[in-house]
Structures are given as structure tokens and as C-alpha cells.
Write a protein that holds these residues in place. Structure first.
Motif, short mmCIF file in Angstrom:
data_model
loop_
_atom_site.label_atom_id
_atom_site.label_comp_id
_atom_site.label_asym_id
_atom_site.label_seq_id
_atom_site.Cartn_x
_atom_site.Cartn_y
_atom_site.Cartn_z
N ASN A 46 39.33 -11.24 119.21
CA ASN A 46 38.99 -11.28 117.80
C ASN A 46 39.48 -12.61 117.26
N PRO A 47 38.63 -13.35 116.56
CA PRO A 47 39.06 -14.68 116.08
C PRO A 47 40.23 -14.63 115.11
N THR A 48 40.54 -13.46 114.56
CA THR A 48 41.66 -13.38 113.61
C THR A 48 43.00 -13.15 114.30
N THR A 49 43.00 -12.91 115.61
CA THR A 49 44.27 -12.62 116.29
C THR A 49 44.94 -13.83 116.91
N GLN A 50 44.23 -14.97 116.97
CA GLN A 50 44.83 -16.20 117.47
C GLN A 50 44.11 -17.39 116.86
N ASP A 51 44.87 -18.45 116.66
CA ASP A 51 44.30 -19.71 116.18
C ASP A 51 43.88 -20.58 117.36
N ILE A 52 44.59 -20.41 118.47
CA ILE A 52 44.36 -21.21 119.68
C ILE A 52 44.27 -20.26 120.87
N LEU A 53 43.28 -20.49 121.72
CA LEU A 53 43.12 -19.71 122.94
C LEU A 53 43.06 -20.67 124.12
N VAL A 54 43.97 -20.46 125.06
CA VAL A 54 44.03 -21.31 126.26
C VAL A 54 43.83 -20.43 127.48
N THR A 55 42.98 -20.89 128.38
CA THR A 55 42.85 -20.21 129.67
C THR A 55 43.35 -21.16 130.75
N VAL A 56 44.08 -20.59 131.69
CA VAL A 56 44.64 -21.35 132.81
C VAL A 56 44.18 -20.65 134.08
N VAL A 57 43.23 -21.29 134.78
CA VAL A 57 42.62 -20.67 135.94
C VAL A 57 42.68 -21.59 137.15
N TYR A 58 42.70 -21.01 138.30
CA TYR A 58 42.70 -21.82 139.52
C TYR A 58 41.29 -21.91 140.09
N THR A 59 41.06 -22.94 140.86
CA THR A 59 39.79 -23.11 141.55
C THR A 59 39.95 -22.51 142.94
N PHE A 60 38.98 -21.71 143.32
CA PHE A 60 39.06 -20.97 144.58
C PHE A 60 37.85 -21.29 145.45
N ASP A 61 38.02 -21.18 146.72
CA ASP A 61 36.95 -21.17 147.71
C ASP A 61 35.84 -22.19 147.43
N LEU A 62 36.15 -23.44 147.66
CA LEU A 62 35.18 -24.52 147.54
C LEU A 62 34.54 -24.62 146.16
N GLU A 82 34.60 -17.84 116.42
CA GLU A 82 34.42 -18.76 115.30
C GLU A 82 35.77 -19.18 114.73
N GLY A 83 35.99 -20.48 114.70
CA GLY A 83 37.21 -21.04 114.14
C GLY A 83 38.38 -21.11 115.10
N VAL A 84 38.26 -20.54 116.29
CA VAL A 84 39.35 -20.55 117.26
C VAL A 84 39.29 -21.86 118.06
N ILE A 85 40.41 -22.52 118.18
CA ILE A 85 40.53 -23.73 118.99
C ILE A 85 40.76 -23.28 120.43
#
Length: 151
Positions: A46-62, A82-85
Motif C-alpha cells: 500500500n503506498p501509504t505504508t512506506q515512503d521508500i521501498l527497496v528490494t535487494v535480490v541476488y542474481t541466480f543461474d546465469l 503512486e508516490g513511493v520512491i
């Protein structure tokens, strides 16, 4: 200001990346939540629960996206951010050449289909965060906070 950091990890490297980002958020006075991406339903974001959203993912299998992040990835275009960085970081292994860190690129492209606001260029970390990667992650986090402050 509130940030949410979602991560996927097999070896612990990406949790280390997430922890560097979280430490910088906290240093900057940003309230931060850390969650395993496999425990988060993208459609529940929900855009009202965070101002910034970061995902940290690894690259797998080629050059593929981590299995834990596939459901999130597939649902992302249908999420109202909408409005979330947003920002994406992740670990990979330079050994894989052109496939190094491609999960960061894959997720950034998917985020661009949302109403979210791209806050900083993605950061690719070779394996674990060393001093150089830590500096890049701190600058990445600072850019996200700056963008959110101006939003």
C-alpha cells in the motif's frame, strides 16, 4: 519518513547488503522495516505504508531472478505504488560476466511499470559488501532519502 527493505538471500550476502542499507536509513533517521521478500505479497503493498521501498535480490543461474522474488516480480506491475520512491540493489558474482547482477536490472525494469518513482540507480555488489560497495550502498540510500524528501 518510513522505508521498507525486502530481500532475498541464499548465502546471507544479500541480507548483508540489506543491513548496510538499513543502517544508513537509520543513521538518517528513517524508520525502517526489513522483510524477506518471500513473505511479502506485492499485491498487499500500500503506498501509504512506506515512503521508500527497496528490494535487494541476488542474481541466480546465469542471470535469472531469485526464485524467492518471482511471485513479487510477476505481481509488481499490478501494484499501486503512486508516490513511493523505489530502489533496487543486489549481489551477484562477477565470474558470470554479462550475467553479473542482472536481477537488479530485471527488477528495476519491472518497477518502472508501476506508478512508483525511481529514486536511485541500482547497485550491484560482487558477492558481499566490501568497503567500496558499502560506500555505494550508503550513497544509494542517501539518494533515496533525498528523493523522498523532495517528493
Amino acid at each position: 519518513m518510513r522505508a521498507r527493505v525486502l530481500y532475498a538471500t541464499l548465502t546471507g550476502n544479500n541480507e548483508d547488503v540489506a543491513d548496510v542499507i538499513i543502517a544508513e536509513f537509520e543513521r538518517l533517521g528513517v524508520q525502517t522495516i526489513k522483510e524477506d521478500i518471500s513473505d511479502v505479497e506485492a499485491l498487499d503493498l500500500n503506498p501509504t505504508t512506506q515512503d521508500i521501498l527497496v528490494t535487494v535480490v541476488y542474481t541466480f543461474d546465469l542471470g535469472t531472478l531469485a526464485d524467492e522474488a518471482i511471485d513479487f516480480y510477476e505481481d509488481l506491475p499490478d501494484v499501486d505504488l503512486e508516490g513511493v520512491i523505489y530502489g533496487v540493489a543486489g549481489s551477484g558474482d562477477v565470474y558470470y560476466g554479462k550475467d553479473y547482477g542482472t536481477a537488479v536490472d530485471i527488477l528495476e525494469k519491472q518497477f518502472s511499470k508501476t506508478a512508483g518513482i525511481h529514486g536511485a540507480s541500482g547497485v550491484k555488489v560482487n558477492l558481499r559488501p566490501d568497503a567500496k560497495a558499502t560506500d555505494e550502498l550508503q550513497k544509494f540510500t542517501q539518494a533515496l532519502v533525498q528523493k523522498a524528501s523532495n517528493n
